[in-house]
Scaffold this active site. Structure first.
Site, PDB file in Angstrom:
ATOM      1  N   HIS A 286      12.086 -12.313  91.214  1.00  0.00           N
ATOM      2  CA  HIS A 286      10.830 -12.958  90.806  1.00  0.00           C
ATOM      3  C   HIS A 286      11.083 -14.419  90.437  1.00  0.00           C
ATOM      4  O   HIS A 286      10.325 -15.306  90.843  1.00  0.00           O
ATOM      5  CB  HIS A 286      10.219 -12.191  89.630  1.00  0.00           C
TER       6      HIS A 286
ATOM      7  N   ASP B  68       4.242 -12.105  91.995  1.00  0.00           N
ATOM      8  CA  ASP B  68       3.974 -11.189  90.886  1.00  0.00           C
ATOM      9  C   ASP B  68       3.794  -9.757  91.383  1.00  0.00           C
ATOM     10  O   ASP B  68       4.315  -8.814  90.778  1.00  0.00           O
ATOM     11  CB  ASP B  68       2.736 -11.639  90.107  1.00  0.00           C
TER      12      ASP B  68
END
EC number: 3.1.1.4
Length: 122
Positions: free
Chosen positions: A47, A89
């Site tokens: 991420h 996300d």
């Protein structure tokens, strides 16, 4: 947006980002260093790498469109930045769900000072 990411995490894992992921391992939460401790921490590492590619975007504060339906997260239309942030996300939240079986409470508030092995690169 961080609040939207929290909702995605809760949708996928049934856990709130704080306290379960905000300070987990070497990469979850603000910043990251060295090597991920496990599969959950690796989700956060990936991420961070995803956000790192979006240098012209306001990754933590841009509000994007998305929906949570039938067990799936779907990113909606928006600017290029908003769509990319949403995808970062979404992928991370799904990764955290896949890693639930190996989640370790001992890494929940892991001191970053204990992250010692050489760093990985994206």
């Amino acid at each position: 947006h961080l609040l939207q990411f929290n909702k995605m995490i809760k949708f996928e894992t049934r856990k709130n980002a704080v306290p379960f992921y905000a300070f987990y391992g070497c990469y979850c939460g603000w910043g990251g260093q060295r090597r991920p401790k496990d599969a959950t921490d690796r989700c956060c590492f990936v991420h961070d790498c995803c956000y790192g590619k979006l240098t012209k975007c306001n990754t933590k504060w841009d509000i994007y469109r998305y929906s949570l339906k039938s067990g799936y997260i779907t990113c909606g239309k928006g600017t290029w930045c908003k769509e990319q942030i949403c995808e970062c996300d979404r992928v991370a939240a799904e990764c955290l769900r896949r890693s639930l079986s190996t989640y370790k409470n001992e890494y929940m508030f892991y001191p970053k000072s204990r992250c010692r092995r050489p760093s990985e690169t994206c």
